[in-house]
Motif scaffolding. Structure first.
Motif, short mmCIF file in Angstrom:
data_model
loop_
_atom_site.label_atom_id
_atom_site.label_comp_id
_atom_site.label_asym_id
_atom_site.label_seq_id
_atom_site.Cartn_x
_atom_site.Cartn_y
_atom_site.Cartn_z
N SER A 1 0.75 -1.13 -0.07
CA SER A 1 0.19 0.12 -0.02
C SER A 1 0.74 1.17 -0.05
CB SER A 1 -1.03 -0.07 1.38
OG SER A 1 -0.03 -0.03 2.46
N LEU A 2 2.12 0.83 0.32
CA LEU A 2 3.02 2.16 0.39
C LEU A 2 3.62 2.48 -1.02
CD1 LEU A 2 4.92 1.41 3.89
CD2 LEU A 2 3.16 3.07 3.47
N LEU A 3 3.69 1.39 -1.85
CA LEU A 3 4.11 1.54 -3.08
C LEU A 3 3.50 2.42 -3.95
CD1 LEU A 3 5.14 -2.11 -3.86
CD2 LEU A 3 6.74 -0.35 -3.19
N THR A 4 4.24 3.34 -4.84
CA THR A 4 3.39 4.28 -6.08
C THR A 4 3.06 3.44 -6.98
OG1 THR A 4 5.48 4.74 -6.94
CG2 THR A 4 4.81 6.02 -4.88
N ASP A 5 2.17 3.89 -7.71
CA ASP A 5 1.81 3.46 -8.95
C ASP A 5 3.05 3.01 -9.84
OD1 ASP A 5 -0.24 2.35 -10.95
OD2 ASP A 5 0.08 4.22 -11.93
N ARG A 6 3.95 4.22 -10.00
CA ARG A 6 4.99 4.16 -10.69
C ARG A 6 5.96 3.08 -10.40
NH1 ARG A 6 8.70 9.30 -11.78
NH2 ARG A 6 6.82 9.93 -13.13
N GLU A 7 6.15 2.66 -9.09
CA GLU A 7 6.95 1.62 -8.37
C GLU A 7 6.54 0.34 -8.80
OE1 GLU A 7 8.43 4.34 -4.51
OE2 GLU A 7 6.63 2.86 -4.49
N ILE A 8 5.31 0.26 -8.70
CA ILE A 8 4.67 -0.85 -9.05
C ILE A 8 4.55 -1.22 -10.52
CG2 ILE A 8 2.48 -2.19 -9.14
CD1 ILE A 8 1.64 -0.83 -6.56
N ARG A 9 4.74 -0.42 -11.40
CA ARG A 9 4.70 -0.45 -12.95
C ARG A 9 5.97 -0.70 -13.23
NH1 ARG A 9 2.08 4.55 -15.57
NH2 ARG A 9 3.31 5.41 -13.62
N CYS A 10 7.10 -0.14 -12.54
CA CYS A 10 8.60 -0.42 -12.99
C CYS A 10 8.73 -2.05 -12.32
CB CYS A 10 9.25 0.58 -12.24
SG CYS A 10 9.28 2.14 -12.96
N LEU A 11 8.27 -2.12 -11.26
CA LEU A 11 8.58 -3.66 -10.74
C LEU A 11 8.06 -4.51 -11.55
CD1 LEU A 11 8.13 -3.25 -6.95
CD2 LEU A 11 10.00 -3.95 -8.02
N GLN A 12 6.80 -4.41 -12.30
CA GLN A 12 6.14 -5.54 -13.25
C GLN A 12 6.88 -5.62 -14.40
OE1 GLN A 12 2.91 -7.18 -12.67
NE2 GLN A 12 3.79 -8.16 -14.77
N LEU A 13 7.34 -4.32 -14.81
CA LEU A 13 8.08 -4.51 -16.18
C LEU A 13 9.47 -5.18 -16.10
CD1 LEU A 13 7.43 -1.11 -17.83
CD2 LEU A 13 6.41 -3.31 -18.39
N VAL A 14 10.08 -4.93 -14.77
CA VAL A 14 11.36 -5.82 -14.54
C VAL A 14 11.06 -7.33 -14.56
CG1 VAL A 14 13.08 -6.19 -12.64
CG2 VAL A 14 12.49 -3.92 -13.66
N ALA A 15 9.84 -7.66 -13.82
CA ALA A 15 9.30 -9.17 -13.70
C ALA A 15 9.31 -9.65 -15.03
CB ALA A 15 8.17 -9.00 -12.87
N GLU A 16 8.85 -8.86 -16.06
CA GLU A 16 8.57 -9.34 -17.45
C GLU A 16 9.77 -9.40 -18.25
OE1 GLU A 16 5.48 -6.56 -19.12
OE2 GLU A 16 4.24 -7.34 -17.50
N GLY A 17 10.90 -9.02 -17.59
CA GLY A 17 12.22 -9.08 -18.33
C GLY A 17 12.77 -7.87 -19.04
N LYS A 18 11.96 -6.78 -18.85
CA LYS A 18 12.27 -5.59 -19.64
C LYS A 18 13.66 -4.90 -18.72
CE LYS A 18 8.57 -5.18 -21.86
NZ LYS A 18 8.32 -6.67 -22.66
N ARG A 19 14.61 -4.36 -19.55
CA ARG A 19 15.62 -3.53 -19.07
C ARG A 19 15.16 -2.08 -18.59
NH1 ARG A 19 19.30 -2.62 -23.68
NH2 ARG A 19 17.21 -2.72 -24.85
N LEU A 20 16.13 -1.40 -17.89
CA LEU A 20 15.67 -0.21 -17.69
C LEU A 20 15.24 0.75 -18.68
CD1 LEU A 20 18.29 0.56 -14.80
CD2 LEU A 20 15.79 -0.25 -14.60
N GLU A 21 16.14 0.61 -19.69
CA GLU A 21 15.85 1.71 -21.14
C GLU A 21 14.50 1.08 -21.54
OE1 GLU A 21 17.76 2.46 -25.44
OE2 GLU A 21 18.62 0.84 -23.93
N ASP A 22 14.16 -0.13 -21.57
CA ASP A 22 12.80 -0.43 -22.38
C ASP A 22 11.51 0.06 -21.21
OD1 ASP A 22 14.29 -2.13 -24.36
OD2 ASP A 22 14.19 -3.79 -22.99
N ALA A 23 11.78 -0.24 -19.97
CA ALA A 23 10.70 0.19 -18.95
C ALA A 23 10.51 1.74 -19.08
CB ALA A 23 11.20 -0.13 -17.65
N GLY A 24 11.86 2.47 -19.47
CA GLY A 24 11.55 3.93 -19.39
C GLY A 24 11.04 4.40 -20.65
N ASN A 25 11.09 3.60 -21.78
CA ASN A 25 10.65 4.01 -23.32
C ASN A 25 8.88 3.43 -22.95
OD1 ASN A 25 12.76 4.83 -24.38
ND2 ASN A 25 13.35 2.74 -25.18
N ILE A 26 8.86 2.33 -22.44
CA ILE A 26 7.22 2.14 -22.35
C ILE A 26 6.36 3.13 -21.46
CG2 ILE A 26 5.72 0.31 -21.13
CD1 ILE A 26 7.88 -1.58 -22.28
N LEU A 27 6.95 3.35 -20.35
CA LEU A 27 6.50 4.14 -19.50
C LEU A 27 6.77 5.68 -19.43
CD1 LEU A 27 7.43 2.44 -15.99
CD2 LEU A 27 4.86 2.47 -17.34
#
Length: 87
Positions: free
Chosen positions: A16-42
Motif C-alpha cells: 500500500s506504500l508503493l506508488t503506481d510508478r514503483e509497481i509498474r516498474c517492478l512489473q516491467l522488470v518481472a517481465e524481463g524488461k531492461r531499464l531502458e525498455d521500461a523507461g520507453n514504455i512508461l
C-alpha cells in the motif's frame, strides 16, 4: 494448502506504500524488461525508473532488485506473466 504470503513475509504488507510508478516498474522488470525498455514504455528516463525501483526496494525491505520483485509477486502486487503461455 497454500501459505499466506503476508504471514510468510513476517510483517504487514508494504504494497500500500508503493506508488503506481514503483509497481509498474517492478512489473516491467518481472517481465524481463531492461531499464531502458521500461523507461520507453512508461515515458520516463532511465534515472526515473532506477529511482522508482530503488524506492520500492527500500519500502519492501528487499536486499536487491530481484528480492524486491519476488516480494512484490508474493504479495500479489506484481503479476506473473508467461510470454509462452497461450492466451
Amino acid at each position: 494448502m497454500m501459505t499466506d504470503p503476508h504471514k510468510a513475509l513476517g510483517h504487514e504488507p508494504g504494497f500500500s506504500l508503493l506508488t503506481d510508478r514503483e509497481i509498474r516498474c517492478l512489473q516491467l522488470v518481472a517481465e524481463g524488461k531492461r531499464l531502458e525498455d521500461a523507461g520507453n514504455i512508461l515515458v520516463l528516463s532511465q534515472d526515473d525508473v532506477s529511482n522508482a525501483l530503488a524506492s520500492a526496494q527500500i519500502k519492501l525491505e528487499a536486499r536487491n532488485l530481484f528480492h524486491a520483485v519476488s516480494i512484490a509477486m508474493l504479495m500479489g502486487v506484481v503479476k506473473h506473466t508467461d510470454p509462452f503461455q497461450p492466451k
